[in-house]
Design an enzyme around this catalytic site. Structure first.
Site, PDB file in Angstrom:
ATOM      1  N   ASN A   1      67.012   4.793  30.707  1.00 54.52           N
ATOM      2  CA  ASN A   1      66.281   6.067  30.069  1.00 54.52           C
ATOM      3  C   ASN A   1      65.170   5.635  29.248  1.00 54.52           C
ATOM      4  O   ASN A   1      65.466   4.931  28.328  1.00 54.52           O
ATOM      5  CB  ASN A   1      67.324   6.727  29.420  1.00 54.52           C
ATOM      6  CG  ASN A   1      67.026   8.046  28.793  1.00 54.52           C
ATOM      7  OD1 ASN A   1      66.044   8.186  28.240  1.00 54.52           O
ATOM      8  ND2 ASN A   1      68.006   9.200  29.163  1.00 54.52           N
TER       9      ASN A   1
ATOM     10  N   GLU B   1      67.044  14.054  34.441  1.00 53.29           N
ATOM     11  CA  GLU B   1      67.925  14.679  33.640  1.00 53.29           C
ATOM     12  C   GLU B   1      67.505  16.059  33.122  1.00 53.29           C
ATOM     13  O   GLU B   1      66.293  16.174  32.941  1.00 53.29           O
ATOM     14  CB  GLU B   1      68.228  13.849  32.257  1.00 53.29           C
ATOM     15  CG  GLU B   1      69.476  13.161  32.200  1.00 53.29           C
ATOM     16  CD  GLU B   1      69.538  12.726  30.927  1.00 53.29           C
ATOM     17  OE1 GLU B   1      69.829  13.546  29.809  1.00 53.29           O
ATOM     18  OE2 GLU B   1      69.677  11.483  30.792  1.00 53.29           O
TER      19      GLU B   1
ATOM     20  N   THR C   1      72.156  14.463  23.699  1.00 56.36           N
ATOM     21  CA  THR C   1      72.947  15.237  24.348  1.00 56.36           C
ATOM     22  C   THR C   1      74.353  14.762  23.771  1.00 56.36           C
ATOM     23  O   THR C   1      74.712  13.987  23.564  1.00 56.36           O
ATOM     24  CB  THR C   1      72.997  14.589  26.035  1.00 56.36           C
ATOM     25  OG1 THR C   1      71.766  14.602  26.520  1.00 56.36           O
ATOM     26  CG2 THR C   1      74.006  15.444  26.803  1.00 56.36           C
TER      27      THR C   1
ATOM     28  N   ARG D   1      63.258  17.887  28.481  1.00 59.16           N
ATOM     29  CA  ARG D   1      63.825  19.038  27.687  1.00 59.16           C
ATOM     30  C   ARG D   1      63.122  20.125  27.771  1.00 59.16           C
ATOM     31  O   ARG D   1      61.941  20.230  27.861  1.00 59.16           O
ATOM     32  CB  ARG D   1      64.214  18.337  26.324  1.00 59.16           C
ATOM     33  CG  ARG D   1      65.109  17.379  26.172  1.00 59.16           C
ATOM     34  CD  ARG D   1      65.347  17.328  24.891  1.00 59.16           C
ATOM     35  NE  ARG D   1      66.877  16.283  24.492  1.00 59.16           N
ATOM     36  CZ  ARG D   1      67.721  17.213  24.041  1.00 59.16           C
ATOM     37  NH1 ARG D   1      67.809  18.329  24.192  1.00 59.16           N
ATOM     38  NH2 ARG D   1      68.945  16.282  23.958  1.00 59.16           N
TER      39      ARG D   1
ATOM     40  N   ARG E   1      60.303  17.707  23.695  1.00 61.85           N
ATOM     41  CA  ARG E   1      60.283  16.924  22.442  1.00 61.85           C
ATOM     42  C   ARG E   1      59.655  15.420  22.860  1.00 61.85           C
ATOM     43  O   ARG E   1      59.365  14.859  21.775  1.00 61.85           O
ATOM     44  CB  ARG E   1      61.513  16.932  21.570  1.00 61.85           C
ATOM     45  CG  ARG E   1      62.688  16.282  22.141  1.00 61.85           C
ATOM     46  CD  ARG E   1      63.858  15.878  21.377  1.00 61.85           C
ATOM     47  NE  ARG E   1      64.515  17.122  21.149  1.00 61.85           N
ATOM     48  CZ  ARG E   1      65.727  17.532  20.837  1.00 61.85           C
ATOM     49  NH1 ARG E   1      66.508  16.412  20.624  1.00 61.85           N
ATOM     50  NH2 ARG E   1      66.336  18.623  20.692  1.00 61.85           N
TER      51      ARG E   1
ATOM     52  N   GLU F   1      78.826  11.605  36.026  1.00 60.65           N
ATOM     53  CA  GLU F   1      78.456  10.559  34.915  1.00 60.65           C
ATOM     54  C   GLU F   1      79.481  10.963  33.705  1.00 60.65           C
ATOM     55  O   GLU F   1      79.375  11.953  33.096  1.00 60.65           O
ATOM     56  CB  GLU F   1      76.998  10.627  34.609  1.00 60.65           C
ATOM     57  CG  GLU F   1      76.801   9.645  33.616  1.00 60.65           C
ATOM     58  CD  GLU F   1      75.064   9.734  33.115  1.00 60.65           C
ATOM     59  OE1 GLU F   1      74.418  10.190  33.704  1.00 60.65           O
ATOM     60  OE2 GLU F   1      74.957   9.277  32.034  1.00 60.65           O
TER      61      GLU F   1
ATOM     62  N   HIS G   1      62.670   7.524  24.923  1.00 62.86           N
ATOM     63  CA  HIS G   1      62.558   7.336  23.384  1.00 62.86           C
ATOM     64  C   HIS G   1      61.158   6.517  23.593  1.00 62.86           C
ATOM     65  O   HIS G   1      60.454   6.386  22.550  1.00 62.86           O
ATOM     66  CB  HIS G   1      63.589   6.441  22.818  1.00 62.86           C
ATOM     67  CG  HIS G   1      64.661   7.153  22.621  1.00 62.86           C
ATOM     68  ND1 HIS G   1      64.536   8.513  21.977  1.00 62.86           N
ATOM     69  CD2 HIS G   1      65.810   7.253  22.981  1.00 62.86           C
ATOM     70  CE1 HIS G   1      65.557   9.053  21.857  1.00 62.86           C
ATOM     71  NE2 HIS G   1      66.541   8.350  22.606  1.00 62.86           N
TER      72      HIS G   1
ATOM     73  N   HIS H   1      75.819   6.882  28.094  1.00 66.92           N
ATOM     74  CA  HIS H   1      75.675   7.415  26.624  1.00 66.92           C
ATOM     75  C   HIS H   1      76.215   6.509  25.667  1.00 66.92           C
ATOM     76  O   HIS H   1      77.408   6.183  25.884  1.00 66.92           O
ATOM     77  CB  HIS H   1      76.086   8.974  26.640  1.00 66.92           C
ATOM     78  CG  HIS H   1      75.421   9.917  25.670  1.00 66.92           C
ATOM     79  ND1 HIS H   1      75.350   9.511  24.219  1.00 66.92           N
ATOM     80  CD2 HIS H   1      74.476  10.424  25.693  1.00 66.92           C
ATOM     81  CE1 HIS H   1      74.478  10.362  23.575  1.00 66.92           C
ATOM     82  NE2 HIS H   1      74.032  10.975  24.656  1.00 66.92           N
TER      83      HIS H   1
ATOM     84  N   HIS I   1      64.735  12.602  30.516  1.00 68.31           N
ATOM     85  CA  HIS I   1      65.129  14.103  30.587  1.00 68.31           C
ATOM     86  C   HIS I   1      64.034  15.113  30.016  1.00 68.31           C
ATOM     87  O   HIS I   1      63.457  14.683  28.940  1.00 68.31           O
ATOM     88  CB  HIS I   1      66.295  13.933  29.339  1.00 68.31           C
ATOM     89  CG  HIS I   1      66.961  14.996  29.004  1.00 68.31           C
ATOM     90  ND1 HIS I   1      67.752  14.997  28.050  1.00 68.31           N
ATOM     91  CD2 HIS I   1      66.646  16.482  29.461  1.00 68.31           C
ATOM     92  CE1 HIS I   1      68.188  16.452  27.959  1.00 68.31           C
ATOM     93  NE2 HIS I   1      67.667  17.138  28.843  1.00 68.31           N
TER      94      HIS I   1
END
Ligand code: PXP
Length: 257
Positions: A7, A70, A101, A45, A49, A151, A10, A198, A43
């Site tokens: 992922n 995602e 999440t 969003r 963000r 998941e 970040h 996660h 993801h």
């Protein structure tokens, strides 16, 4: 063979701190792939963000492995997925105030709507996964909605691991691990793919990676954090090594049993 979806949200978080062009998630995706990533996850969003629409467009075009989008189950996101056709779509709940999440999707509470969403994402050609808490009712509901994969949310396991001494033999940690294991068995029995993710890190990943039948792990924050010091390619190589070793040790157990 157990697969790793990296992922990269970040990486975009750092870029968005300055609203500039670097670091580029597409560059990061190349490094992650060179390190052995089996999928790239982002993801998109609702509040944009970190990952932006243009990131997803470029990644769909440039990533050589699977792209996993995602997303919240909103009409806006479904329309984007229908246009961009990622190889997989992972439905997650989304809260405006949350840092990340926070819990699994309440599939059982919205089966009619999600059955429709899954069908629309299947029409786009995506494998569709539900991010769920390790609860039998959610697994049954995911099967009924037509999801291809679940998941399982490993956040509670990761939290206890962190708080309770980081030793997987401790009863509180074993209890959380057992919930993920039991959910995994139910998911497979229901004919769906068993994925998890996660909060997984270099220190807590192995007990999860050793679970029977696990197909994919989705890991972001820990890999991107380590990449600051060792580079993203090396960070992915190391995570894959840990996962592979754990998965092999478990299949060794299974054969000799
Ligand atoms: N899986 C899902 C569904 C997520 O929402 C996230 C966080 O974006 C992850 C996995 C990765 O979590 P982490 O960043 O804690 O590794």
């Amino acid at each position: 063979m157990i697969q790793l979806g990296v992922n990269l949200d970040h990486v975009a978080t750092i870029r968005q701190a300055r609203r500039t062009y670097e670091p580029d998630p597409v560059w990061a995706a190349s490094e992650a792939q060179l390190g052995g990533a089996d999928a790239i996850t982002v993801h998109l969003r609702e509040d944009r963000r970190h990952i932006q629409d243009h990131d997803v467009r470029r990644l769909v075009e440039l990533v050589h492995v699977k792209l996993n989008l995602e997303m919240a189950a909103t009409d806006e996101m479904i329309a984007i997925a229908a246009t961009l056709k990622p190889q997989s779509a992972a439905l997650v709940p989304e809260g405006r105030q949350e840092i990340t999440t926070e819990g699994g999707l309440d599939v059982a509470g919205q089966t009619a709507r999600l059955t429709d969403v899954v069908a629309r994402l299947h029409d786009a050609g995506s494998i569709v996964s539900a991010f769920i808490d390790a609860e039998p009712a959610q697994i049954e509901a995911a099967q009924a909605c037509g999801f291809d994969a679940c998941e399982v949310h490993t956040g509670p396991y990761a939290q206890v691991f962190w708080e309770q001494g980081k030793d997987a033999a401790l009863p509180a940690i074993r209890a959380e691990l057992d919930k993920v294991r039991q959910a995994g068995a139910l998911i497979q029995r229901a004919g769906m793919r068993f994925n998890a993710g996660h909060g997984l890190t270099y220190s807590n990943v192995q007990p999860i990676a050793a679970l029977t039948g696990l197909r994919e792990l989705h890991i972001g924050h820990s890999i991107v954090s380590r990449s600051v010091f060792v580079g993203l390619r090396a960070a992915v190589v190391e995570m894959k090594r840990l996962m592979r070793e754990a998965a092999e040790s478990c299949s060794g157990h299974n054969t000799s049993a």
